[in-house]
Design an enzyme around this catalytic site. Structure first.
Site, PDB file in Angstrom:
ATOM      1  N   ILE A 116     -14.582   9.316  33.137  1.00  0.00           N
ATOM      2  CA  ILE A 116     -14.723   8.170  34.041  1.00  0.00           C
ATOM      3  C   ILE A 116     -15.855   8.561  34.984  1.00  0.00           C
ATOM      4  CG2 ILE A 116     -12.888   9.115  35.527  1.00  0.00           C
ATOM      5  CD1 ILE A 116     -12.089   6.391  36.358  1.00  0.00           C
ATOM      6  N   SER A 117     -16.817   7.673  35.188  1.00  0.00           N
ATOM      7  CA  SER A 117     -17.968   8.004  36.037  1.00  0.00           C
ATOM      8  C   SER A 117     -17.529   8.188  37.479  1.00  0.00           C
ATOM      9  CB  SER A 117     -18.996   6.870  36.018  1.00  0.00           C
ATOM     10  OG  SER A 117     -19.338   6.537  34.709  1.00  0.00           O
TER      11      SER A 117
END
Ligand code: SAH
Length: 270
Positions: A116-117
């Protein structure tokens, strides 16, 4: 009948006041500041489980407000984006063991080798997507659903979110993560996002969470005139950077921005 959660046509500048969070319990609460009238829409979902995982205390709103303040310090200016980032409970999209790090500016593993960024990158990309848009975007296509977090943020800023994931395991995980939020405008698809999703086209925005060697031309075909595409892409220098492409009446404007490190865009379903 299940009422659709509503969203303010105009948002107050974010900064300080905490809006209702986008949590399983609060997904049906109108975040518009009240003028004395009731703000609750429909009923609160009581089957959604505990308010916060252990380690985050009873209310994760304060820690999210700190994350938003940091995003603003780092240069994110769009009040819509800041408010949406302040609303979505990021800790619900990561493993319980990582929930304590959910509001730090760090990317986190989500399984199957994907990540997940970090919040700053999510906010920056959505800010670029929304650039010059006075209000809510129309239909948006997200390539790379992952755990579903960014799709949840986008759901507050777009009329419809079509999000496509090539890994079945993550597609299923995102479905599970998003289910309690009851977001009727998020549509999750298992498929190869390199082909876009023609059924929803033209899009008011296309955002990719995976980086390719080039921007697939079908994405450009599926972009509405005036709309933007934001995608990590390998540039002439051989490194990945954020690329923003805007469709004009006569062609496409392309901007290469800062260096980024995204997981690779791959073809096919696995
Ligand atoms: N937006 C996500 C980030 C996920 S990471 C989130 O909030 O969690 C990027 C994702 O893109 C990975 O899950 C990866 O499997 C997916 N991906 C890579 N190539 C893809 C493709 N061609 N089509 C759809 N998804 C793809």
């Amino acid at each position: 009948m299940k009422p659709r959660p509503s969203f303010p046509a105009k948002l107050p500048p974010a900064g300080g006041q905490s809006a209702a969070s986008l949590s399983p319990q609060a997904a049906q609460i109108n975040p518009r500041p009240t003028t004395g009238q009731g703000t609750r829409q429909g009923r609160v979902n009581s089957a959604a489980g505990p308010a916060s995982p252990s380690g985050l205390g009873l209310d994760s709103g304060a820690v999210r407000a700190r994350m938003v303040a940091k995003l603003a310090e780092q240069g994110v200016q769009d009040p819509w984006v800041l408010q949406a980032m302040g609303q979505v409970e990021r800790h619900r999209f990561v493993e319980t063991a990582l929930a304590g790090q959910a509001y730090e500016d760090t990317s986190l593993p989500i399984g199957l080798g994907q990540t997940i960024s970090k919040p700053n990158v999510v906010a920056r990309m959505i800010e670029l997507l929304r650039q010059d848009s006075p209000g809510k975007l129309g239909r948006v296509l997200e390539i790379g659903t992952g755990c579903g977090y960014q799709a949840a943020v986008l759901s507050l800023l777009a009329s419809e979110v079509y999000s496509i994931e090539r890994l079945r395991g993550l597609h299923e995980k995102a479905k599970k993560n998003l289910l309690p939020f009851r977001l009727p405008n998020v549509h999750l698809m298992l498929g190869d996002g390199m082909l876009g999703f023609p059924k929803g086209a033209p899009y008011a925005g296309i955002i990719s969470a995976a980086g390719g060697d080039e921007v697939p031309s079908v994405w450009l075909d599926q972009l509405a005139v005036g709309a933007r595409l934001v995608a990590p892409t390998v540039t002439a220098s051989g490194h990945q950077a954020l690329v923003v492409i805007r469709r004009t009446a006569t062609g496409f404007d392309r901007q290469v921005l800062e260096a980024v490190h995204f997981v690779p865009l791959k073809s096919g379903i696995a």
